[in-house]
Design an enzyme around this catalytic site. Structure first.
Site, short mmCIF file in Angstrom:
data_model
loop_
_atom_site.label_atom_id
_atom_site.label_comp_id
_atom_site.label_asym_id
_atom_site.label_seq_id
_atom_site.Cartn_x
_atom_site.Cartn_y
_atom_site.Cartn_z
CB CYS A 18 15.45 -29.51 54.04
SG CYS A 18 15.28 -28.85 55.71
CD GLU B 103 11.79 -34.60 60.09
OE1 GLU B 103 11.32 -33.92 59.16
OE2 GLU B 103 11.13 -34.96 61.08
#
Ligand code: NAD
Length: 523
Positions: A279, A245
């Site tokens: 993010c 990720e």
């Protein structure tokens, strides 16, 4: 082997919990050495079979206790996160503690159905006797390396899914937020997860590199693209599977029919919450020409009301995790200015704080459009039609998530289908990562694999097929005993299975059926 930067190997074998708002160190931790990492993995390996042998019902009972314990300790956890990561207490509670509670509940309630073995009969009629069971087997020991920006929620998401599926976990939290992860581990142990089944190893990048090189069975990594590449190479060298990720430069497309107040408010929150250190924050806003100026006015006015601060009730935007982050943002901002961007609102902020900053007239060659901006810095780009907006949105090496703001949901869905991203939200941003049931992950350089939801649970198990022939005395029609008769049978079966017309298929039916029900093979 992952190459460990020299600064990491020769640096102090310590990591520190520091208050980002003041720079005060309030706890020092000894970094876990590579030898200790491997020893921890071996302990996890020894403990895992007994954990996997417990019934799912028993693991769920433990998870219920975990949820109760985290709930009871919610204020303590939020205060710890606030102190270690610098975020406003309300964000520590919502984006770390409540989201983690949701993940526990998801695992507790949904794992039994999602991890249940399923049976099937193969579609090929030649296999009519086979009874197939697909079981979900834990990998064994899952190594988890996590970042600092959601110091409870991110390590907890992977850890909980791995544990409920019967794996042992060795977690290396960020060197910037070890205390939160260690406390999380303690709460799991107090709830009944055996100590060797879930171990937290404080340490820096060298400890992370050692975990990627240790004898784990799978690695979950969340962090930057640069580090993700290194751990992927380390895993590939030993064919250890991994899920990554990584970073993002999420686009938010504001169409001319959007409710501008809602769009400005949602993008303001998405970009500036967690001090922009997220993010999936909308980092590039692509605004339809017709509403561009009105949107810029609205979001700039709203940003002017945000209160910077850490801890005090009512503060909205916390400090940067480390001073180096301020320098990185200043450098990206300087580049944008030099290339012709208009800095609509900016103030350096006080000490460790970076004031919410909005930059318009941004073009795709600027660093703020090409790189990830990890702080309260919002780039605004003008688009003249949907096609141009989509092209700008996709003009990035990243593909984490995206948002579209419009009253016309059909049009927005059509655009969503053309955006290269792991998730797309319509009329909201950022919140998708906190949805325990919804798969989260990226495309392109934003990563591989998924966290959360059914896909996240499946990352923690291997599918194992058990194929049973319940007639022990029957030989299989494809075994040895080849000859002219057998070749004719096989050709008949090919016609029966795949003939172009019904007639052609029927021409092979009789021989095929005879062959398939026959118990005889000459060898
Ligand atoms: P980072 O890559 O610097 O560090 C992440 C982790 O990797 C830390 O625990 C660190 O100690 C460890 N590490 C460092 N060097 C290593 C090495 N050589 N081998 C193994 N491990 C090593 O990232 P960060 O600054 O902690 O986090 C910010 C980044 O994470 C941003 O790019 C952000 O977008 C990304 N992120 C992504 C997601 C997502 O879900 N996609 C979520 C949060 C953060």
């Amino acid at each position: 082997m992952t190459s460990i930067p020299e600064a990491l190997t020769s640096g102090p074998a310590q990591v520190r919990s520091i208050d980002p708002a003041t720079g005060e160190t309030w706890r020092v931790w000894t970094s876990t050495t590579p030898e200790e990492v491997q020893a921890a993995v071996l302990r996890a390996r020894a403990a895992q079979p007994a954990w996997a042998a417990r019934s799912l019902g028993e693991r769920r009972r433990i998870f219920r206790r975990v949820r109760r314990r985290i709930f009871e300790r919610r204020a303590e956890l939020a205060a710890l996160i606030q102190r270690e990561a610098g975020k406003p207490a309300v964000e520590a509670m919502t984006a770390d503690v409540l989201t983690t509670l949701d993940v526990v509940r998801f695992c507790e309630r949904r794992a039994p159905r999602l991890l249940r073995a399923r049976t099937m009969i193969p579609s090929n009629v030649a296999l009519w006797r086979k009874r197939v069971t697909i079981e979900h087997e834990p990998y064994g020991v899952i190594g988890i390396i996590s970042p600092w920006n959601y110091p409870l929620f991110l390590p907890a998401s992977g850890t909980l899914a791995a544990l409920v599926a019967g794996n042992a976990v060795v977690l290396k939290p960020s060197e910037l937020t070890p205390a939160t992860a260690v406390r999380f581990g303690e709460l799991l142990h107090e709830s009944g997860v055996p100590k060797d089944v879930m171990q937290v190893l404080p340490g820096d990048g060298a400890t992370g590199a050692a975990l990627a090189d240790a004898s784990i069975d799978k690695l979950f990594f969340t962090g930057s693209v640069a580090t993700g590449r290194k751990v992927a190479l380390a895993c590939a060298a030993r064919l250890v599977p991994y899920a990554l990720e990584l970073g993002g430069s999420d686009p938010a497309i504001v169409l001319e029919d959007a409710d501008l107040e809602t769009a400005a408010s949602g993008i303001l929150w998405g970009r500036f919450s967690n001090a922009g250190q997220t993010c999936v924050a909308p980092k590039r806003v692509i605004v339809a020409n017709a509403v561009h100026d009105a949107f810029v006015d609205r979001i700039t006015t709203a940003a002017g009301h945000l209160i910077m601060g850490s801890g005090a009730a009512g503060s909205d935007v916390g400090p940067m995790i480390r001073p180096s982050q301020l320098d990185a943002l200043e450098s990206q901002l300087r580049d944008a200015r030099q290339r012709g961007a208009h800095v609509v609102s900016h103030a350096r902020g006080d000490r460790h704080f970076f004031a919410p900053t909005i930059v318009s007239n941004v073009s795709s060659d600027m660093r703020i459009a090409r790189e990830e901006t990890f702080g309260p810095l919002l780039a605004i780009i003008r688009a003249h039609d949907d096609a141009e907006a989509i092209a700008i949105a996709n003009d990035t090496p990243f593909g984490l998530s995206a948002s579209i703001w419009s009253r016309d949901l059909t049009r927005a869905r059509g655009i969503a289908a053309r955006i290269a991203a792991g998730t797309v939200q319509i009329n909201d941003a950022l919140s998708v990562v906190g949805m325990a049931d919804v798969p989260h992950g990226g495309v392109k350089e934003s990563g591989t694999g998924r966290l959360h939801g059914e896909a996240g649970l499946r990352e923690c198990v291997r599918e194992k097929a058990i194929v049973v022939d319940p007639f022990p005395s029957w030989r299989q029609p494809w075994w040895f005993g080849y000859g002219a008769e057998h070749a004719r049978n096989i050709d008949a079966f090919a016609r029966f299975s795949h003939g172009r017309t019904m007639l052609e298929r029927l021409s092979g039916a009789w021989r095929s059926i005879k062959m398939l029900v026959s118990r005889e093979r000459p060898l």
